[in-house]
Design a protein around this motif. Sequence first.
Motif, PDB file in Angstrom:
ATOM      1  N   THR A   1     100.630 -44.424 -66.424  1.00  0.00           N
ATOM      2  CA  THR A   1      99.920 -43.222 -66.002  1.00  0.00           C
ATOM      3  C   THR A   1      99.824 -42.236 -67.153  1.00  0.00           C
ATOM      4  N   ASP A   2      98.611 -41.772 -67.430  1.00  0.00           N
ATOM      5  CA  ASP A   2      98.385 -40.698 -68.397  1.00  0.00           C
ATOM      6  C   ASP A   2      98.185 -39.394 -67.637  1.00  0.00           C
ATOM      7  N   ILE A   3      98.838 -38.327 -68.106  1.00  0.00           N
ATOM      8  CA  ILE A   3      98.736 -37.015 -67.479  1.00  0.00           C
ATOM      9  C   ILE A   3      98.480 -35.979 -68.553  1.00  0.00           C
ATOM     10  N   VAL A   4      97.497 -35.112 -68.349  1.00  0.00           N
ATOM     11  CA  VAL A   4      97.299 -33.964 -69.229  1.00  0.00           C
ATOM     12  C   VAL A   4      97.117 -32.727 -68.373  1.00  0.00           C
ATOM     13  N   LYS A   5      97.488 -31.580 -68.934  1.00  0.00           N
ATOM     14  CA  LYS A   5      97.341 -30.286 -68.262  1.00  0.00           C
ATOM     15  C   LYS A   5      96.275 -29.484 -68.987  1.00  0.00           C
ATOM     16  N   ARG A   6      95.377 -28.880 -68.230  1.00  0.00           N
ATOM     17  CA  ARG A   6      94.294 -28.100 -68.798  1.00  0.00           C
ATOM     18  C   ARG A   6      93.983 -26.915 -67.880  1.00  0.00           C
ATOM     19  N   THR A   7      93.078 -26.048 -68.340  1.00  0.00           N
ATOM     20  CA  THR A   7      92.599 -24.908 -67.550  1.00  0.00           C
ATOM     21  C   THR A   7      91.084 -24.989 -67.432  1.00  0.00           C
ATOM     22  N   LEU A   8      90.560 -24.690 -66.254  1.00  0.00           N
ATOM     23  CA  LEU A   8      89.112 -24.662 -66.026  1.00  0.00           C
ATOM     24  C   LEU A   8      88.556 -23.330 -66.524  1.00  0.00           C
ATOM     25  N   VAL A   9      87.586 -23.380 -67.456  1.00  0.00           N
ATOM     26  CA  VAL A   9      87.120 -22.145 -68.095  1.00  0.00           C
ATOM     27  C   VAL A   9      85.627 -21.862 -67.894  1.00  0.00           C
ATOM     28  N   ALA A  10      84.840 -22.852 -67.449  1.00  0.00           N
ATOM     29  CA  ALA A  10      83.409 -22.633 -67.188  1.00  0.00           C
ATOM     30  C   ALA A  10      82.944 -23.673 -66.190  1.00  0.00           C
ATOM     31  N   ARG A  11      81.792 -23.368 -65.531  1.00  0.00           N
ATOM     32  CA  ARG A  11      81.361 -24.250 -64.446  1.00  0.00           C
ATOM     33  C   ARG A  11      79.851 -24.279 -64.343  1.00  0.00           C
ATOM     34  N   ASP A  12      79.338 -25.448 -63.987  1.00  0.00           N
ATOM     35  CA  ASP A  12      77.936 -25.611 -63.591  1.00  0.00           C
ATOM     36  C   ASP A  12      77.907 -26.656 -62.491  1.00  0.00           C
ATOM     37  N   GLY A  13      77.858 -26.205 -61.264  1.00  0.00           N
ATOM     38  CA  GLY A  13      77.944 -27.130 -60.139  1.00  0.00           C
ATOM     39  C   GLY A  13      79.309 -27.780 -60.070  1.00  0.00           C
ATOM     40  N   ARG A  14      79.314 -29.120 -60.167  1.00  0.00           N
ATOM     41  CA  ARG A  14      80.583 -29.851 -60.118  1.00  0.00           C
ATOM     42  C   ARG A  14      81.146 -30.132 -61.510  1.00  0.00           C
ATOM     43  N   ARG A  15      80.445 -29.691 -62.545  1.00  0.00           N
ATOM     44  CA  ARG A  15      80.900 -29.892 -63.919  1.00  0.00           C
ATOM     45  C   ARG A  15      81.722 -28.681 -64.369  1.00  0.00           C
ATOM     46  N   TYR A  16      82.879 -28.953 -64.956  1.00  0.00           N
ATOM     47  CA  TYR A  16      83.777 -27.889 -65.402  1.00  0.00           C
ATOM     48  C   TYR A  16      84.134 -28.107 -66.868  1.00  0.00           C
ATOM     49  N   LYS A  17      84.081 -27.032 -67.637  1.00  0.00           N
ATOM     50  CA  LYS A  17      84.563 -27.086 -69.009  1.00  0.00           C
ATOM     51  C   LYS A  17      86.066 -26.833 -69.018  1.00  0.00           C
ATOM     52  N   LEU A  18      86.767 -27.523 -69.918  1.00  0.00           N
ATOM     53  CA  LEU A  18      88.202 -27.371 -70.076  1.00  0.00           C
ATOM     54  C   LEU A  18      88.514 -26.493 -71.274  1.00  0.00           C
ATOM     55  N   ASP A  19      89.687 -25.881 -71.270  1.00  0.00           N
ATOM     56  CA  ASP A  19      90.064 -25.016 -72.393  1.00  0.00           C
ATOM     57  C   ASP A  19      90.309 -25.811 -73.671  1.00  0.00           C
ATOM     58  N   ARG A  20      90.643 -27.106 -73.545  1.00  0.00           N
ATOM     59  CA  ARG A  20      90.895 -27.955 -74.708  1.00  0.00           C
ATOM     60  C   ARG A  20      90.348 -29.345 -74.437  1.00  0.00           C
ATOM     61  N   PRO A  21      89.977 -30.095 -75.477  1.00  0.00           N
ATOM     62  CA  PRO A  21      89.497 -31.465 -75.272  1.00  0.00           C
ATOM     63  C   PRO A  21      90.596 -32.363 -74.726  1.00  0.00           C
ATOM     64  N   LEU A  22      90.205 -33.552 -74.278  1.00  0.00           N
ATOM     65  CA  LEU A  22      91.128 -34.411 -73.544  1.00  0.00           C
ATOM     66  C   LEU A  22      92.071 -35.202 -74.439  1.00  0.00           C
ATOM     67  N   ARG A  23      91.540 -35.909 -75.437  1.00  0.00           N
ATOM     68  CA  ARG A  23      92.293 -36.778 -76.323  1.00  0.00           C
ATOM     69  C   ARG A  23      92.880 -38.007 -75.622  1.00  0.00           C
ATOM     70  N   GLN A  24      92.423 -38.276 -74.405  1.00  0.00           N
ATOM     71  CA  GLN A  24      92.694 -39.517 -73.690  1.00  0.00           C
ATOM     72  C   GLN A  24      91.482 -39.818 -72.820  1.00  0.00           C
ATOM     73  N   ASN A  25      91.351 -41.071 -72.432  1.00  0.00           N
ATOM     74  CA  ASN A  25      90.231 -41.465 -71.586  1.00  0.00           C
ATOM     75  C   ASN A  25      90.588 -41.272 -70.112  1.00  0.00           C
ATOM     76  N   PHE A  26      89.727 -40.576 -69.402  1.00  0.00           N
ATOM     77  CA  PHE A  26      89.902 -40.386 -67.959  1.00  0.00           C
ATOM     78  C   PHE A  26      88.670 -40.967 -67.275  1.00  0.00           C
ATOM     79  N   TRP A  27      88.809 -42.243 -66.914  1.00  0.00           N
ATOM     80  CA  TRP A  27      87.703 -43.025 -66.386  1.00  0.00           C
ATOM     81  C   TRP A  27      87.868 -43.241 -64.884  1.00  0.00           C
ATOM     82  N   LEU A  28      86.750 -43.439 -64.206  1.00  0.00           N
ATOM     83  CA  LEU A  28      86.780 -43.693 -62.765  1.00  0.00           C
ATOM     84  C   LEU A  28      87.561 -44.969 -62.457  1.00  0.00           C
ATOM     85  N   ALA A  29      87.515 -45.935 -63.359  1.00  0.00           N
ATOM     86  CA  ALA A  29      88.215 -47.195 -63.135  1.00  0.00           C
ATOM     87  C   ALA A  29      89.717 -46.999 -63.048  1.00  0.00           C
TER      88      ALA A  29
END
Length: 454
Positions: free
Chosen positions: A175-203
């Motif tokens: 399991t990969d876990i990262v912590k972030r903050t939601l800083v902007a929004r357009d509908g269901r799309r949210y910008k994060l305060d920092r990039p991910l640096r890991q893959n978060f895929w539906l699979a």
Amino acid sequence: MYRLHPTRRTFLRAICGAAGGLALVRSRSSAEQPATPDAPPRPAVTQPRATSGDSVEPAWSERLTITVGPADADIVGTSQRALQAAVDYVARLGGGTVRILPGTYTLRNAVRLASGVRLVGCGEETILCKAPSTTTRLAADSDWYDQEITLENPEGFELGDGIALQTRNPHHGGTDIVKRTLVARDGRRYKLDRPLRQNFWLAGDTTASTLFALLDGDSVCDVAIENLLLDGNRQHNALLDGNYAGCIFLQDCNRVSIRRVIARNYHGDGISWQICHDVLVEQCQSFGHAGLGLHPGSGSQRPVMRNNHLHHNDIGLFFCWGVKYGLASGNRIEANRVGISIGHRDTDNLICDNDVLSSSETGVLFRPERGRDFAPHRNRLERNRIVDSGGESGIAVDVQGETEDVGIVANVLRETRGPHSRVGIRLGAATQRILLADNTIEGFHTPVLRETAA
């Protein structure tokens, strides 16, 4: 009976030497070398002045203090935004105190600690409570270089929220876990305060949850947290592992003191610190957590945990990986599954004068780990009172794996519920040089069980 090497005297001398060395390092410049016959010692600093770039300062009688509260405060508010504004303001001016007035503060994100800032409440009248968590799946893949996510159901998520993203790693299945903050929004799309640096895929069955520590310190130093009640609101929050959060979570920090804090009901750990050095936890209560009451985490050096009350957790006090030269003294540890657990390369620690009571499985466990190089060597268990551990086959002190050079001295191990098949001290077959001396062992079917290799 085995002889312990090194002796108790050399063990205590090592601890005192480590503490003295720390004071020495902090009081002289990094360029100075120890005195030699040809190089006399530098004069002591007796009248320091505030000088540009110098961390050695006068002992100021008063520093900046900012109050936060529901009313009649420098910053008025009862959210993490008000608390964070005060911390950031004080930090920008070089440090000082944030005094949190009586009231209940509901947090939708962590309060980020800052170096040189003292966070002080008014005891049980100052309550920081975590808001209920919300969880949803992602509706689109996010790659390691992305700085946005798309939520399947955005209901319950707000800008400024702290979140934890969790996914199954496509390569090793963990399991990969990262912590972030939601800083902007357009509908269901949210910008994060920092990039991910890991893959978060539906699979990977990826989820986003509004999970975070109440107080979070990352790479900060000289911090104090005092006189607060922290409520994790466990019954209304999903689980988040103690390697990422807790009522208090610290990562890569130095010289943090936590005094007279009540940490309760987190769906994870109470107070957790990872790769943090010289952390003091004193006169605190930590209880009702799904995980660990106190979690001195991987690589943490010289923790001091004294006069705390740790109860109704999974494990009361958990030494993680490579915790060294620590002191656990005067704690009351009761009604946990395991009272104290120590294991992977946790060496040269002193556990003394604690009450370990009514553990549902084991009082004190030296974990078996994966071989001699990983075992908890050269630890001391002295003058503790360990009472009523486990069920009918419970064990008060269980030393397993290839553990060596441990002293179990002058403890009182007592069983008041009848002997059944209970054991006072169990020594695994691969343990070596375990000193047993002056212990009082009462009420057990087997006071000392030495296992033999099959």
